[in-house]
Design a protein around this motif. Structure first.
Motif, PDB file in Angstrom:
ATOM      1  N   LYS A  54     -76.969  19.439 -16.773  1.00 12.27           N
ATOM      2  CA  LYS A  54     -76.201  19.622 -15.535  1.00 12.27           C
ATOM      3  C   LYS A  54     -76.527  20.972 -14.885  1.00 12.27           C
ATOM      4  N   GLU A  55     -76.660  22.004 -15.732  1.00 16.24           N
ATOM      5  CA  GLU A  55     -76.968  23.336 -15.195  1.00 16.24           C
ATOM      6  C   GLU A  55     -78.340  23.328 -14.518  1.00 16.24           C
ATOM      7  N   TYR A  56     -79.294  22.628 -15.125  1.00 19.41           N
ATOM      8  CA  TYR A  56     -80.643  22.577 -14.537  1.00 19.41           C
ATOM      9  C   TYR A  56     -80.575  22.000 -13.118  1.00 19.41           C
ATOM     10  N   ARG A 111     -79.135  13.152 -30.268  1.00 16.74           N
ATOM     11  CA  ARG A 111     -77.719  12.829 -29.992  1.00 16.74           C
ATOM     12  C   ARG A 111     -77.083  14.052 -29.381  1.00 16.74           C
ATOM     13  N   ASP A 112     -76.225  13.879 -28.428  1.00 18.41           N
ATOM     14  CA  ASP A 112     -75.506  15.002 -27.833  1.00 18.41           C
ATOM     15  C   ASP A 112     -74.225  14.465 -27.226  1.00 18.41           C
ATOM     16  N   GLY A 113     -73.116  15.192 -27.453  1.00 15.55           N
ATOM     17  CA  GLY A 113     -71.843  14.754 -26.879  1.00 15.55           C
ATOM     18  C   GLY A 113     -71.990  14.586 -25.374  1.00 15.55           C
ATOM     19  N   MET A 114     -72.409  15.667 -24.695  1.00 21.02           N
ATOM     20  CA  MET A 114     -72.653  15.617 -23.256  1.00 21.02           C
ATOM     21  C   MET A 114     -74.027  16.180 -22.958  1.00 21.02           C
ATOM     22  N   ASN A 115     -74.214  17.452 -23.137  1.00 20.72           N
ATOM     23  CA  ASN A 115     -75.346  18.311 -22.824  1.00 20.72           C
ATOM     24  C   ASN A 115     -75.182  18.944 -21.446  1.00 20.72           C
ATOM     25  N   LEU A 116     -74.741  20.183 -21.468  1.00 16.15           N
ATOM     26  CA  LEU A 116     -74.480  20.916 -20.223  1.00 16.15           C
ATOM     27  C   LEU A 116     -75.749  21.463 -19.603  1.00 16.15           C
ATOM     28  N   VAL A 117     -76.795  21.659 -20.422  1.00 16.95           N
ATOM     29  CA  VAL A 117     -78.041  22.189 -19.872  1.00 16.95           C
ATOM     30  C   VAL A 117     -78.589  21.232 -18.807  1.00 16.95           C
ATOM     31  N   PHE A 154     -62.613  11.956 -25.304  1.00 19.97           N
ATOM     32  CA  PHE A 154     -64.015  11.929 -25.742  1.00 19.97           C
ATOM     33  C   PHE A 154     -64.901  12.144 -24.521  1.00 19.97           C
ATOM     34  N   GLN A 155     -66.193  12.353 -24.794  1.00 19.32           N
ATOM     35  CA  GLN A 155     -67.123  12.591 -23.675  1.00 19.32           C
ATOM     36  C   GLN A 155     -67.471  11.298 -22.930  1.00 19.32           C
ATOM     37  N   THR A 156     -67.610  10.192 -23.656  1.00 20.97           N
ATOM     38  CA  THR A 156     -68.074   8.956 -23.002  1.00 20.97           C
ATOM     39  C   THR A 156     -67.251   7.757 -23.479  1.00 20.97           C
ATOM     40  N   ASP A 184     -81.975  25.228 -25.413  1.00 22.91           N
ATOM     41  CA  ASP A 184     -81.065  24.614 -26.390  1.00 22.91           C
ATOM     42  C   ASP A 184     -80.623  25.650 -27.394  1.00 22.91           C
ATOM     43  N   ARG A 185     -79.455  25.428 -27.997  1.00 24.35           N
ATOM     44  CA  ARG A 185     -79.207  26.119 -29.246  1.00 24.35           C
ATOM     45  C   ARG A 185     -80.202  25.532 -30.225  1.00 24.35           C
ATOM     46  N   LEU A 186     -80.718  26.367 -31.130  1.00 15.98           N
ATOM     47  CA  LEU A 186     -81.684  25.856 -32.104  1.00 15.98           C
ATOM     48  C   LEU A 186     -80.933  24.962 -33.094  1.00 15.98           C
ATOM     49  N   ALA A 225     -81.541  34.395 -27.275  1.00 19.49           N
ATOM     50  CA  ALA A 225     -80.706  34.002 -26.137  1.00 19.49           C
ATOM     51  C   ALA A 225     -81.039  34.850 -24.911  1.00 19.49           C
ATOM     52  N   TYR A 226     -80.891  34.250 -23.756  1.00 20.65           N
ATOM     53  CA  TYR A 226     -81.054  34.957 -22.478  1.00 20.65           C
ATOM     54  C   TYR A 226     -79.713  35.065 -21.767  1.00 20.65           C
ATOM     55  N   LYS A 227     -79.621  35.974 -20.794  1.00 17.73           N
ATOM     56  CA  LYS A 227     -78.407  36.037 -19.974  1.00 17.73           C
ATOM     57  C   LYS A 227     -78.324  34.778 -19.118  1.00 17.73           C
ATOM     58  N   LEU A 233     -62.802  15.958 -28.207  1.00 19.36           N
ATOM     59  CA  LEU A 233     -63.978  16.041 -29.076  1.00 19.36           C
ATOM     60  C   LEU A 233     -65.213  16.306 -28.209  1.00 19.36           C
ATOM     61  N   HIS A 234     -65.858  17.455 -28.407  1.00 23.95           N
ATOM     62  CA  HIS A 234     -67.025  17.804 -27.586  1.00 23.95           C
ATOM     63  C   HIS A 234     -68.291  17.103 -28.054  1.00 23.95           C
ATOM     64  N   ILE A 235     -68.312  16.647 -29.283  1.00 22.52           N
ATOM     65  CA  ILE A 235     -69.533  16.036 -29.844  1.00 22.52           C
ATOM     66  C   ILE A 235     -69.340  14.517 -29.860  1.00 22.52           C
TER      67      ILE A 235
HETATM   68  C1  GDG Z   1     -71.308  21.199 -27.374  1.00 25.21           C
HETATM   69  C2  GDG Z   1     -71.826  19.755 -27.490  1.00 25.21           C
HETATM   70  C3  GDG Z   1     -71.348  19.445 -25.054  1.00 25.21           C
HETATM   71  C4  GDG Z   1     -78.085  27.892 -24.312  1.00 25.21           C
HETATM   72  N1  GDG Z   1     -79.010  28.836 -24.560  1.00 25.21           N
HETATM   73  C5  GDG Z   1     -78.544  29.960 -24.001  1.00 25.21           C
HETATM   74  C6  GDG Z   1     -77.309  29.690 -23.394  1.00 25.21           C
HETATM   75  N2  GDG Z   1     -77.056  28.405 -23.611  1.00 25.21           N
HETATM   76  C7  GDG Z   1     -75.863  27.711 -23.073  1.00 25.21           C
HETATM   77  C8  GDG Z   1     -76.261  26.667 -22.064  1.00 25.21           C
HETATM   78  C9  GDG Z   1     -75.066  25.728 -22.111  1.00 25.21           C
HETATM   79  C10 GDG Z   1     -74.603  25.874 -23.543  1.00 25.21           C
HETATM   80  O1  GDG Z   1     -75.179  27.053 -24.081  1.00 25.21           O
HETATM   81  C11 GDG Z   1     -75.076  24.716 -24.402  1.00 25.21           C
HETATM   82  O2  GDG Z   1     -74.294  23.631 -24.088  1.00 25.21           O
HETATM   83  P1  GDG Z   1     -74.749  22.154 -24.471  1.00 25.21           P
HETATM   84  O3  GDG Z   1     -73.802  21.233 -23.816  1.00 25.21           O
HETATM   85  O4  GDG Z   1     -76.157  21.950 -24.040  1.00 25.21           O
HETATM   86  O5  GDG Z   1     -74.727  22.069 -26.054  1.00 25.21           O
HETATM   87  P2  GDG Z   1     -73.771  22.565 -27.307  1.00 25.21           P
HETATM   88  O6  GDG Z   1     -73.821  24.022 -27.469  1.00 25.21           O
HETATM   89  O7  GDG Z   1     -74.272  21.783 -28.464  1.00 25.21           O
HETATM   90  O8  GDG Z   1     -72.272  22.154 -26.902  1.00 25.21           O
HETATM   91  C12 GDG Z   1     -72.416  19.306 -26.158  1.00 25.21           C
HETATM   92  C13 GDG Z   1     -70.739  20.834 -25.067  1.00 25.21           C
HETATM   93  O9  GDG Z   1     -70.258  21.188 -26.357  1.00 25.21           O
HETATM   94  C14 GDG Z   1     -69.573  20.936 -24.078  1.00 25.21           C
HETATM   95  O10 GDG Z   1     -68.628  19.943 -24.294  1.00 25.21           O
HETATM   96  O11 GDG Z   1     -71.992  19.230 -23.805  1.00 25.21           O
HETATM   97  O12 GDG Z   1     -72.831  17.965 -26.234  1.00 25.21           O
HETATM   98  O13 GDG Z   1     -72.798  19.651 -28.526  1.00 25.21           O
HETATM   99  O14 GDG Z   1     -74.050  26.153 -21.246  1.00 25.21           O
HETATM  100  O15 GDG Z   1     -76.491  27.261 -20.806  1.00 25.21           O
HETATM  101  N3  GDG Z   1     -76.559  30.587 -22.723  1.00 25.21           N
HETATM  102  C15 GDG Z   1     -77.067  31.849 -22.626  1.00 25.21           C
HETATM  103  N4  GDG Z   1     -78.278  32.195 -23.193  1.00 25.21           N
HETATM  104  C16 GDG Z   1     -79.044  31.298 -23.869  1.00 25.21           C
HETATM  105  O16 GDG Z   1     -80.140  31.618 -24.347  1.00 25.21           O
HETATM  106  N5  GDG Z   1     -76.363  32.782 -21.952  1.00 25.21           N
END
Ligand code: GDG
Length: 457
Positions: free
Chosen positions: A368-370, A360-366, A183-185, A261-263, A338-340, A152-154
């Motif tokens: 980690k990427e930052y 709320r967020d399952g993990m949040n990859l942004v 699960f994530q946590t 973020d995704r909107l 969205a950006y590349k 479960l990602h969320i």
């Molecule tokens: C779900 C869970 C969990 C965002 N804007 C652009 C773009 N992104 C990429 C980010 C990141 C990904 O999308 C978003 O990942 P998140 O983890 O922040 O959030 P969710 O999409 O909600 O993902 C979340 C995840 O699954 C994995 O298990 O962490 O909690 O909700 O990688 O970089 N990528 C590009 N352009 C954008 O404008 N190319």
């Protein structure tokens, strides 16, 4: 053993911009020849019952189309208007329309019908996310006996929230048809174990084991990671640098705060903008010197709540700019596309602060990427919500309560003036943690748990 993955969407190699998760999963499948099932993303009036097959680099991709009705009930309906809001604690936004669950169930049954004939008895099957919770049970009904895992990602919500769902017992029973549920946590694991106990399971919390309905299920946390080197490489690539220079022209000497973020209403964006406004109001030295760059790529545009949040944010950004902008400085850059990935990496690196404040967020990859994209000689600071799963692993970030606007504004101020030595110390510990539990560690841990089921048998 061959790995078979099922997820709502499939990232085929043709999709240039596939993210870290797609790449990580593909890596796992390439190790032993794999198969990846999912929805093609296409909606067709008369979808074919047979999957479209593409093979590349030892992985076979099998995708199916959905009919408009399936898309409405399964994707826009039960998955994204019921489970998504509820699991993110937005009971107020959740639609409890009993007509949608049978549609969701039917699409899961269709997935199982397509998958079952190509499965072999020594495969490992790994199902992903809230769209496909019933798939394991459907595969079992189709006679599949191999180990089945689910991740479960969320978040899995607290029991009292989860029980607002009219068919919560049914859904929990679907989960108890897998051999491994990830699960994530630990918080998510505990919430699910509480539900499992309430519906009659015999639960051992210490090992995460549930005996229920004649089966043994192992539940555990597998916090998802990223490919750390990918982001530091991308951030340094010439194309990222060139594009960055263009994009940052016009910001002058401003310190950059970045949000990506995704909107989505779960990401806490209106409160984030309010916290930035508070920063400018309470710490006026930042006026003309700090810019918030918020990238919010639209998703799920057919779901009405996503249209509402978009309008709300446009108004909020306009309000802050109206209140504080000068002819040569615009405090908020709000970008609705969205950006590349390489551009994102460059922007992360250029930003003094990464602002990640989901409700709320399952993990949040942004988050980690930052961190991965920072320059170790002059790293920026991560400000992170206590309600992101990532907070459990990243306590060297400045952890904030995203509902407390004043707290977030104070953390932003602290981040903006943090001395270099402290930034470096925090960053070093964060990045070491990201390397120890990266994307490869994540998928190996899960696959290893699943392989353990096969060995015990
Ligand atoms: C779900 C869970 C969990 C965002 N804007 C652009 C773009 N992104 C990429 C980010 C990141 C990904 O999308 C978003 O990942 P998140 O983890 O922040 O959030 P969710 O999409 O909600 O993902 C979340 C995840 O699954 C994995 O298990 O962490 O909690 O909700 O990688 O970089 N990528 C590009 N352009 C954008 O404008 N190319």
């Amino acid at each position: 053993m061959r790995l078979v993955v099922a997820s709502n969407r499939v990232a085929t190699p043709a999709q240039q911009s596939s993210g870290g998760l797609a790449v990580g999963l593909r890596g796992a499948m390439q190790e032993n020849g794999g198969l990846w099932f999912g929805w093609s993303g296409d909606v067709k009036a008369r979808p074919s019952g047979r999957p479209r097959i593409v093979s590349a680099d030892g992985v076979t991709y099998a995708t199916i189309d959905l009919s408009p009705e399936e898309h409405d009930l399964y994707y826009n309906g039960y998955a994204n208007r019921t489970l998504w809001p509820l699991f993110h604690y937005r009971v107020d936004l959740a639609a409890f329309d009993r007509a949608e669950y049978p549609g969701y169930q039917r699409v899961n049954a269709k997935f199982a019908r397509v998958m079952a004939p190509s499965l072999k008895k020594d495969d490992l099957v790994w199902v992903h996310d809230y769209h496909l919770i019933p798939l394991g049970e459907e595969l079992r009904s189709a006679g599949c006996r191999m180990p089945l895992g689910f991740f479960l990602h969320i978040p899995f919500p607290a029991p009292e929230v989860y029980k607002a769902l009219y068919n919560y017992k049914r859904l929990a029973r679907h989960l108890l048809c897998y051999d491994v549920v990830g699960f994530q946590t630990r918080t998510d694991v505990d919430a699910f174990l509480a539900i499992a106990a309430q519906i009659g399971g015999d639960v051992d919390s210490a090992t995460g084991t549930v005996q229920a309905f004649g089966r043994t299920v192992r539940c555990a946390a597998f916090p998802i990671g990223i490919d750390v080197d990918e982001f530091s490489r991308l951030a340094e690539s010439p194309s990222a640098k060139a594009q960055l220079k263009r994009q940052l022209n016009g910001l002058g000497e401003s310190n950059l705060i970045i949000g990506v973020d995704r909107l989505d209403y779960s990401k806490g964006l209106p409160d984030r903008l309010a916290a930035f406004e508070r920063l400018l109001a309470d710490y006026p030295a930042n006026r003309r010197r700090v810019t918030l760059l918020q990238i919010a790529a639209p998703t799920r545009v057919d779901v009405p709540e996503y249209v509402d949040i978009r309008h709300e944010l446009e108004t909020a950004a306009g309000h802050i700019n109206g209140r504080f902008a000068e002819f040569d400085w615009e405090p908020v850059r709000y970008i609705n596309r969205a950006y590349k990935r390489s551009s994102l990496a460059g922007l992360y690196r250029a930003a003094r602060v990464g602002l990640v404040t989901p409700h709320r967020d399952g993990m949040n990859l942004v988050a980690k990427e930052y961190v991965a994209a920072q320059d170790e000689r002059d790293p920026g600071v991560l400000v992170l919500s206590q309600f992101a799963g990532a907070a459990a692993q990243m306590d060297d970030a400045l952890i904030v309560n995203p509902y407390d606007i004043q707290d977030v504004a104070a953390a932003l101020q602290r981040a903006l003036v943090m001395p270099l030595a402290e930034r470096q110390g925090r960053w070093r510990r964060l990045v070491d943690g990201l390397r120890a539990e990266d994307i490869v560690w994540w998928r190996r841990s899960f696959v290893e748990a699943l392989a353990g089921v096969a060995r015990r048998r």
